[in-house]
Design a protein around this motif. Structure first.
Motif, mmCIF file in Angstrom:
data_model
loop_
_atom_site.group_PDB
_atom_site.id
_atom_site.type_symbol
_atom_site.label_atom_id
_atom_site.label_comp_id
_atom_site.label_asym_id
_atom_site.label_seq_id
_atom_site.Cartn_x
_atom_site.Cartn_y
_atom_site.Cartn_z
ATOM 1 N N THR A 31 33.199 36.837 29.758
ATOM 2 C CA THR A 31 33.086 36.562 31.191
ATOM 3 C C THR A 31 33.826 35.290 31.574
ATOM 4 O OG1 THR A 31 30.926 37.647 31.207
ATOM 5 C CG2 THR A 31 31.456 36.221 33.078
ATOM 6 N N LEU A 80 40.784 34.425 36.722
ATOM 7 C CA LEU A 80 40.622 34.510 38.176
ATOM 8 C C LEU A 80 41.023 33.200 38.843
ATOM 9 C CD1 LEU A 80 39.495 35.957 40.701
ATOM 10 C CD2 LEU A 80 37.251 35.047 40.099
ATOM 11 N N ILE A 85 42.571 38.788 39.926
ATOM 12 C CA ILE A 85 41.760 38.930 41.139
ATOM 13 C C ILE A 85 42.149 40.176 41.925
ATOM 14 C CG2 ILE A 85 43.343 37.457 42.460
ATOM 15 C CD1 ILE A 85 40.912 36.505 44.037
ATOM 16 N N SER A 87 40.991 43.427 40.118
ATOM 17 C CA SER A 87 39.536 43.590 39.990
ATOM 18 C C SER A 87 38.809 43.498 41.325
ATOM 19 C CB SER A 87 38.960 42.538 39.034
ATOM 20 O OG SER A 87 39.194 41.240 39.554
ATOM 21 N N LEU A 88 39.557 43.514 42.427
ATOM 22 C CA LEU A 88 38.905 43.394 43.725
ATOM 23 C C LEU A 88 37.924 44.538 43.953
ATOM 24 C CD1 LEU A 88 38.596 41.993 46.433
ATOM 25 C CD2 LEU A 88 40.558 43.312 47.282
ATOM 26 N N SER A 94 36.663 46.339 41.690
ATOM 27 C CA SER A 94 35.608 46.212 40.688
ATOM 28 C C SER A 94 34.530 45.260 41.160
ATOM 29 C CB SER A 94 36.197 45.733 39.357
ATOM 30 O OG SER A 94 35.178 45.511 38.412
ATOM 31 N N ASN A 95 34.913 44.163 41.818
ATOM 32 C CA ASN A 95 33.919 43.220 42.316
ATOM 33 C C ASN A 95 33.058 43.858 43.404
ATOM 34 O OD1 ASN A 95 34.613 41.084 40.668
ATOM 35 N ND2 ASN A 95 36.183 40.322 42.052
ATOM 36 N N ILE A 121 30.643 46.002 41.645
ATOM 37 C CA ILE A 121 29.580 45.221 41.027
ATOM 38 C C ILE A 121 28.539 44.823 42.062
ATOM 39 C CG2 ILE A 121 29.071 42.990 39.951
ATOM 40 C CD1 ILE A 121 31.722 43.259 38.433
ATOM 41 N N ILE A 122 28.997 44.365 43.213
ATOM 42 C CA ILE A 122 28.070 43.960 44.273
ATOM 43 C C ILE A 122 27.200 45.136 44.709
ATOM 44 C CG2 ILE A 122 27.932 43.173 46.668
ATOM 45 C CD1 ILE A 122 30.439 41.489 46.111
ATOM 46 N N ARG A 148 34.425 43.610 32.703
ATOM 47 C CA ARG A 148 33.442 44.010 33.694
ATOM 48 C C ARG A 148 32.083 44.241 33.054
ATOM 49 N NH1 ARG A 148 35.015 49.211 36.905
ATOM 50 N NH2 ARG A 148 34.054 50.246 35.140
ATOM 51 N N LEU A 166 30.432 40.835 32.366
ATOM 52 C CA LEU A 166 29.948 40.205 33.590
ATOM 53 C C LEU A 166 28.668 40.883 34.085
ATOM 54 C CD1 LEU A 166 30.283 38.209 35.913
ATOM 55 C CD2 LEU A 166 31.831 39.852 37.019
#
Length: 541
Positions: A38, A45, A52, A55-56, A58-59, A62-63, A251, A254
């Motif tokens: 991580t 990042l 970034i 993985s946008l 992906s973020n 995740i959220i 991922r 994290l």
């Protein structure tokens, strides 16, 4: 002056050191590996090396996974806890023939393999089930068990009995003298609820809510089978998908870190708020409530118990009958299923061994230490609670995948993680039993000069065989039906029985899946009875 007897051999020396350090080392190694990956990703990042942009999405994913995890766990805990209140009150108030058998049935979802229970829910609530048929025939919409609704349904199925049993003990903890005083004063139901029941409920409900929330936040198999798409993805399912489908270890690491932080917070909250309500001393007696002796109250309680029995019983009955039909219709392909059964038995027995090696010394140590040292002894159990199997497995995957073939270690790793996850349950059972031996027989053991194998053979084993048998039975049954860890580590070509069943479901071979589910259930209950009744025997106390 009386001195305490020595700690038995299994609670000191090398066994104690292994029991204390194995969980801590595994959790620490897993966390280190996860944090290393991580941190590297976050460094990329911050240095704007392009990570970034890639993985946008992906973020965002995740959220959404975090939001859905918290939402479904909250709703599941609210529903399970709220429904348990009238059900526990009905059981506490009413005495009727078959009451003990029904309460025993309420323990079945805990031992029943999760994937088999899901099959039962599909048979009743699925597209071809009577609930879906009835809803659609009345023009009330196209109900689907897949998605949030199905997840909540399954979580209530598993956790309503647990919450009910805990609350039932709460009602029994209210002294009988209070009920007699209530009857003498002629208090109505509203006054009783306010002055007698609410003090008990406000002490126990937060702890029950936190426990169910923790169980649902770390639920994997239910979401895997009933999730129904990306919108119904929890953190644990996202970890599994990141490793098995995308091989995106950044991922996965994290997500696993987030899951461990979440579980650590929930475990701390659960520990702080789950306190017993002090109801004072009591001479005992049954609960007699004149305010609920009328016909309306009896019908209400009877309807509550009947609906709960139907909710739990019909899926179990459906899974059983469909399983019989599947076996009679398609038989058993021993060439495929026998190796899967053997793998499941191997995993189950390995988990039992791990549980014993860790929990017996820890339980023995915990009753012989005081003050800050007691908190230290509790540290391994707490570490296991805050590291759910999928998150811990993700850390071990990250740690080992560059050095060994993970498929070759699938069964040992599954046994290890399943055994570790059973330790907190085992400590709850073993610690009070060992404390009772210490309090009741410690002086006699010292006076007789019993130490080492003699003390274990003559004193500890006869008194501990029943709780040990129960712990082994629970561990064996839960490990036999586990799908989460083996799905992360196992090879599709060498499945355990739950993974083999899930493969049949994925191939839409539902009749064969129900037959396999019946075999899996029979194995899980057979091992539970073998250890609980065979090894435990009758109560030796």
């Amino acid at each position: 002056m009386y001195k305490e007897a020595k700690i038995p051999a299994f609670g000191r020396g090398i066994p104690a050191l292994l029991a204390f350090f194995i969980p801590l080392i595994l959790v620490a190694a897993s966390l280190t590996a996860l944090w290393s990956v991580t941190a590297d990703s976050l460094d990329g990042l911050n240095s704007k090396e392009g990570w970034i942009l890639s993985s946008l999405l992906s973020n965002v994913y995740i959220i959404r996974a975090i939001q859905f995890t918290l939402m479904q766990a909250t709703l599941s805990a609210v529903l399970s806890t709220a429904l348990a209140i009238p059900l526990a009150r009905a059981f506490a108030t009413r005495q009727f023939r078959g009451r003990t058998a029904i309460l025993s049935l309420f323990g079945a979802p805990f031992i029943l393999p999760v994937i088999v229970a899901i099959l039962g829910l599909l048979a009743v609530w699925g597209k071809s089930g009577p609930i879906h048929t009835g809803v659609t025939s009345m023009g009330l919409g196209d109900f689907s068990i897949f998605g949030l609704g199905g997840i909540l349904l399954a979580h209530v199925f598993f956790n309503l009995p647990l919450a009910t049993r805990i609350l039932l003990q709460g009602w029994f903890s209210i002294p009988a003298e209070q009920w007699r005083l209530v009857a003498q004063l002629g208090m109505d139901s509203r006054s009783i609820a306010r002055h007698v029941e609410w003090p008990m409920l406000k002490e126990r409900l937060p702890g029950i809510f936190a426990l169910v929330f923790l169980l649902c936040a770390t639920s994997f198999t239910v979401v895997l089978a009933l999730g129904g798409g990306p919108k119904s993805t929890t953190i644990e399912l996202a970890i599994y998908q990141a490793i098995r489908y995308d091989f995106d270890l950044d991922r996965a690491a994290l997500l696993a870190c987030i899951q461990i932080v979440l579980c650590a917070g929930l475990a701390v909250i659960f520990r702080l708020i789950s306190k017993d309500h002090d109801t004072g001393q009591s001479l005992g007696g049954t609960i007699v409530r004149s305010d609920r002796s009328d016909r309306t109250a009896r019908l209400s309680d009877g309807l509550t118990i009947t609906m709960a029995l139907a909710f739990l019983g019909f899926p179990l009955l459906a899974a059983f009958t469909r399983g019989i039909y599947g076996l009679l219709q398609h038989g058993i392909n021993m060439g495929d299923i026998a190796p899967a059964i053997l793998r499941s038995i191997t995993v189950s027995l390995g988990a039992c061994l791990v549980m014993l090696v860790i929990s017996l010394p820890l339980a023995q140590l915990s009753i012989h230490v005081r003050g800050k040292a007691k908190r230290l002894v509790e540290l391994p159990g707490f570490a296991i609670m805050v590291a759910p199997p999928i998150a811990l497995g993700a850390g071990l995957f990250v740690l080992l995948h560059n050095h060994v073939a993970i498929d070759d270690l699938a069964l040992p790793l599954t046994s290890l993680l399943n055994g570790l996850q059973a330790v907190p349950f085992a400590l709850i059972i073993l610690t009070p039993a060992m404390a009772q031996i210490k309090n009741n027989y410690g002086r006699q053991i010292q006076h007789l000069g019993l130490e080492g194998p003699s003390a274990i053979r003559l004193i500890h084993w006869p008194l501990m065989r029943r709780p040990v048998g129960l712990c082994l039975g629970i561990t064996a049954a839960l490990s036999m039906g586990d799908l989460g860890v083996i799905a992360l580590f196992g090879s599709p070509s060498e499945p355990t029985l739950p993974l083999y069943l899930y493969q049949q479901m994925g191939a839409y071979r539902m009749d064969q899946a129900y037959g396999t589910g019946l075999l899996l259930t029979a194995l899980a209950f057979a091992f539970f009875i073998l250890f609980d009744k065979g090894l435990g025997g009758r109560d030796q106390t």
